[in-house]
Design a protein around this motif. Structure first.
Motif, short mmCIF file in Angstrom:
data_model
loop_
_atom_site.label_atom_id
_atom_site.label_comp_id
_atom_site.label_asym_id
_atom_site.label_seq_id
_atom_site.Cartn_x
_atom_site.Cartn_y
_atom_site.Cartn_z
N ASN A 707 28.61 37.02 52.32
CA ASN A 707 27.28 37.44 52.78
C ASN A 707 26.77 36.51 53.87
OD1 ASN A 707 26.59 39.79 51.38
ND2 ASN A 707 25.98 38.66 49.56
N THR A 711 26.12 37.48 57.81
CA THR A 711 24.77 37.32 58.37
C THR A 711 24.80 36.49 59.65
OG1 THR A 711 23.76 37.50 56.17
CG2 THR A 711 22.46 36.46 57.91
N GLY A 722 27.94 46.49 57.49
CA GLY A 722 28.50 47.27 56.39
C GLY A 722 30.00 47.43 56.50
N HIS A 725 31.58 44.18 55.36
CA HIS A 725 31.48 44.03 53.90
C HIS A 725 32.59 44.83 53.22
CE1 HIS A 725 27.86 41.66 53.15
NE2 HIS A 725 27.23 42.34 54.13
N HIS A 748 29.77 43.29 44.06
CA HIS A 748 29.35 43.31 45.46
C HIS A 748 29.02 44.72 45.91
CE1 HIS A 748 28.84 41.43 49.32
NE2 HIS A 748 29.68 42.28 49.90
N ALA A 749 29.79 45.69 45.45
CA ALA A 749 29.49 47.09 45.77
C ALA A 749 28.16 47.52 45.17
CB ALA A 749 30.62 47.98 45.26
N ASP A 751 25.62 45.71 44.69
CA ASP A 751 24.55 45.11 45.49
C ASP A 751 24.40 45.77 46.85
OD1 ASP A 751 24.15 43.32 43.42
OD2 ASP A 751 25.43 41.77 44.30
N GLN A 752 25.52 46.17 47.48
CA GLN A 752 25.50 46.62 48.86
C GLN A 752 25.26 48.12 49.02
OE1 GLN A 752 25.65 44.79 51.72
NE2 GLN A 752 25.50 42.99 50.37
N GLN A 755 21.70 49.42 49.78
CA GLN A 755 21.25 49.03 51.13
C GLN A 755 21.91 49.90 52.20
OE1 GLN A 755 21.36 44.74 51.83
NE2 GLN A 755 21.47 44.38 49.61
N LEU A 756 23.21 50.20 52.01
CA LEU A 756 23.91 51.04 52.98
C LEU A 756 23.34 52.45 52.99
CD1 LEU A 756 27.56 49.84 52.29
CD2 LEU A 756 26.20 49.38 54.33
N ALA A 765 29.24 53.73 52.28
CA ALA A 765 28.82 53.56 50.89
C ALA A 765 29.75 54.32 49.95
CB ALA A 765 27.38 54.05 50.72
N MET A 768 32.95 52.43 49.55
CA MET A 768 32.71 51.23 48.75
C MET A 768 32.65 51.56 47.27
SD MET A 768 29.86 48.33 49.63
CE MET A 768 30.43 48.02 51.29
#
Length: 795
Positions: A707, A711, A722, A725, A748-749, A751-752, A755-756, A765, A768
């Motif tokens: 992460n 960033t 994305g 990630h 991790h998926a 969490d992400q 957002q995606l 997404a 993922m």
């Protein structure tokens, strides 16, 4: 009475105070307050040695006078024994125990002059009703005593004169006087104070003038002057002032030559010399400065002579590890690489880390000592020094005066106004040249543009404001914001400052409401706080005493329970949407609250999602405003990346190959990321560095580091976060069969993906989620499997 054990006195006082602290009816409350004051006054007197000595002398004189007969009675003279005869041994009478009374607040001696104690008020009323009866009986007894004395005097024969003899010379022997009626002697021969007569303890009026000079009825023991007046301070003469000026000049000469012992000796010569107030301030400021410089030097000498292999040191945000050392060289590891130095040529940043590790004292003392050292460094940023000085809690005026004195006595060594490059990069290294060693400021990033120093100062002030909000000091937070606003020169910074300022303003209104309500609370009022009844004992704008479950609890604004603070603010504020906004702002920064509780409260105030997100963002992740000054560039073509990528990989290949465990890969990846950040922003080499660092941290299953890398990478290059990630998850899945790594991939998926989807990247997404389902089955974690199923169902 006459108790010498302060522990017993304290226990008795606490017991009396505990009984007197029980709330009473409003009509009796003034008497209770008076009693509490008397107990406190008695405790102060009996626990102060000087006051207690005077008070015991008053008691002794008073009781002696009470036990002495009212009228003297003639005593017949007995015939003396021959002088040559040895005096007969007089047996000491058995010790009579002193009368003692329980340690009760109502029995403590009243040390006030014109007011009777609350406890004795009731006794006085009872005495008056029976005074006539006691007076009559007393008169009869007095007449009987006088008649008996007269009869005894008339009946006793007059003694005959004693014949004068010529005794042989003898040495006179002093004999202890016989104990009087008002004194006793214990079996060891120790005299005790006079026994108090039965009845009440004496009042201050009774004790007045029992011994000359020991006080007047209108004086209280707490207000008695010191037993001996302090002699006046000698005044400084012109010669003394001239000597001080010379000593300060010599001290600065020693400071300039780094001979701090010489500076201390110069100050010792005038340490006891009389000084004016201004001279005292000048002396104490320079003396403290010299002592701090000597403390820093001692810590540095102790550290350099006591370095150990594998010792870890830190300065600023940079960590060092001592890997190898001998009598001549030291090899340290930082930024993922090893560097060797001669012992007498260690870089300034490393020396500072050594000294900080050995400094003595609390955190504030260490910061002041470090700031004093940096004030002499030509590399130090003066703003960094001032900030460190302020964090130590030291007087800012003292630092300003020291800066002026340095300019006067050391004009050739002024502190830099901006960070200077560290000269340690010019030294010979054992491996390829790593990033520059930090010197006396945090290492600035190589920005594409913007004022980096201002951004770092702004970051520090905003972080201070956040901390002050959590510590319930919105006034200090507002002061930090006021200093931060002029430093916000770019729109992104101005927006963040405005968000934090709005949150500070709301918290100021919250604590103003709490203080306003506390000032209005009457004593003995019952409060229903979340279903629990508490009674108000005392209340002021900044403190509260309540009675809960049979005991009194005292609070200030800094330690008031969050639920009670919220209750007080809600009862003071009007019922409105603005009040809900204020309450939510407090819940956001309170450790017992958080973003979710703040959102729940704000939802009832009809705040928009954008406004809630802005307020929550003000207390979000740690600030790094310097990133806002980086100019993002397009992704470089692969033809430009190939050569620098090969060079970067060659530099790190040995460590990549030596990494055996997951943690080893994660550690190498973090070090590679730090190396990449130090390269010129927007360069093809930096792009390649981030890519290799991400791959290595993914192999280690460290998605927190992934992460951070993505960033930092996306700040500098127009990459699609994305996409990277997903690539990191794919690489981790193919590189390891560890259930721990596959659990990390699935988490991790989780969490992400939300957002995606919110960013409109549904295709990434979906990929993922599919990868997460495969990894969840390999994680052997039922909770992870269930969470991924819910994630897939939401697609």
């Amino acid at each position: 009475m006459y108790e010498a054990d302060q522990g017993k006195i304290m226990v008795a006082a606490q017991n009396a105070m505990a009984r007197a602290s029980i709330p009473m009816a409003p009509a009796d409350e003034p008497l209770r307050q008076m009693l509490v004051s008397e107990i406190q006054l008695a405790q102060n007197c009996l626990l102060d040695p000087a006051q207690k000595q005077s008070y015991d002398q008053q008691l002794h004189a008073y009781f002696s006078s009470q036990n002495t007969p009212a009228a003297p009675v003639a005593t017949p003279v007995q015939a003396s024994a021959p002088v040559q005869a040895a005096p007969a041994t007089v047996a000491a009478p058995a010790a009579m125990p002193m009368e003692s009374k329980p340690s009760d607040s109502s029995g403590d001696i009243n040390l006030k002059s014109k007011k009777s104690s609350a406890a004795s008020s009731a006794k006085n009323r009872a005495r008056k009703s029976s005074f006539a009866l006691y007076a009559g009986g007393g008169s009869i007894l007095l007449l009987a005593a006088i008649a008996g004395g007269a009869y005894y005097a008339l009946k006793e024969p007059t003694p005959e004169p004693v014949a004068q003899l010529d005794p042989a010379p003898v040495t006179p022997v002093e004999q202890e006087p016989e104990p009087t009626d008002d004194e006793t002697v214990d079996p060891r021969g120790t005299r005790k104070p006079p026994r108090p007569p039965k009845g009440d303890r004496p009042t201050s009026q009774d004790l007045a003038n029992s011994i000359p000079g020991l006080g007047k009825p209108e004086d209280t023991m707490a207000g008695m002057p010191e037993m001996s007046a302090k002699p006046p301070e000698p005044k400084a003469t012109p010669q003394d002032e001239a000597a001080l000026k010379t000593a300060l000049m010599n001290a600065w000469t020693g400071i300039a030559s780094r001979d701090f012992a010489k500076a201390s000796i110069a100050l010792d010569e005038v340490r006891k010399t009389p000084k004016t107030p201004a001279g005292t301030a000048d002396f104490e400021r320079v003396d403290q400065f010299v002592q701090d410089l000597m403390a820093y030097t001692r810590a540095l000498n102790e550290g350099t002579s006591g370095l150990r292999e594998n010792e870890e040191l830190t300065v600023g945000s940079t960590s060092f590890t001592v890997t190898t050392l001998d009598d001549n060289r030291v090899v340290i590891r930082y930024a993922g690489q090893n560097r060797g130095y001669d012992r007498n040529e260690l870089p300034e940043g490393f020396l500072r880390a050594i000294a900080k590790s050995r400094l003595k004292g609390d955190d504030a003392q260490k910061k002041r000592i470090e700031a004093s050292h940096l004030l002499l460094s030509p590399k130090a940023d003066i703003e960094f020094v001032r900030n460190l000085w302020m964090q130590s809690g030291a007087d800012g005026g003292a630092l300003t005066a020291l800066e002026a004195e340095k300019k006067k006595y050391m004009p050739g060594e002024m502190v830099a106004t901006a960070p200077k490059p560290d000269m340690s990069t010019e030294m010979t290294s054992t491996e390829n040249t790593p990033p520059a060693m930090p010197a006396d400021t945090e290492p600035p990033m190589n920005m594409a543009g913007g004022d980096v120093a201002s951004a770092e100062k702004l970051t520090s002030l905003m972080n201070q404001a956040r901390t002050q909000l959590v510590e319930r000091n919105p006034t200090a937070a507002a002061q930090a914001i006021a200093q931060a606003e002029p430093l916000a020169s770019v729109p992104a910074h101005q927006e963040k400052v405005a968000q934090l300022k709005a949150l500070v303003d709301l918290n100021q209104k919250f604590w103003q409401a709490v203080s306003g309500r506390l000032a209005k609370l009457p004593p003995d009022e019952d409060l229903d706080v979340n279903g629990k009844i508490v009674r108000v004992v005392e209340s002021e704008a900044t403190r509260l005493v309540i009675r809960v479950d049979g005991e009194n609890k005292r609070y200030t604004l800094s330690d008031l329970p969050a639920g009670l603070a919220k209750f007080l603010a809600e009862t003071e504020l009007p019922t409105s949407a603005d009040s809900k906004k204020i309450i939510g702002a407090f819940l956001l920064v309170a450790p017992e609250g958080g973003a979710e509780k703040a959102r729940e409260t704000w939802a009832t105030a009809f705040l928009s999602d954008e406004e809630m997100d802005a307020l929550i963002g003000a207390m979000g992740t740690p600030l790094n405003l310097a990133n806002d000054l980086i100019k993002q560039v397009p992704v470089p073509p692969e033809s430009e990346v190939a050569a620098p990528a090969a060079k970067f990989l060659e530099k790190w290949n040995a460590q990549i190959q030596s990494a055996m465990r997951l943690d080893d890969h994660a550690k190498v990846g973090r070090d590679m990321a730090a190396d990449a950040k130090s390269l010129p922003n927007g360069s093809p080499g930096q792009f390649a560095g981030f890519r290799y660092a991400l791959a290595e941290t993914a192999r280690g299953g460290d998605f927190e580091a992934c992460n951070e890398i993505i960033t930092d990478w996306s700040v500098r290059f127009a990459i699609e976060p994305g996409e990277w990630h997903l690539k990191a998850m794919q690489l981790a899945a193919t590189s390891s069969t560890s259930s721990k790594v596959h659990a990390a991939i699935a988490q991790h998926a989780i969490d992400q993906v939300p957002q995606l989807k919110a960013a409109g990247q549904g295709q990434i997404a979906t990929q993922m989620v599919k990868l997460a389902e495969e990894s969840a089955s390999k994680s052997r974690d039922k909770a992870i499997v269930d969470a991924v199923k819910q994630l897939g169902a939401s697609q």
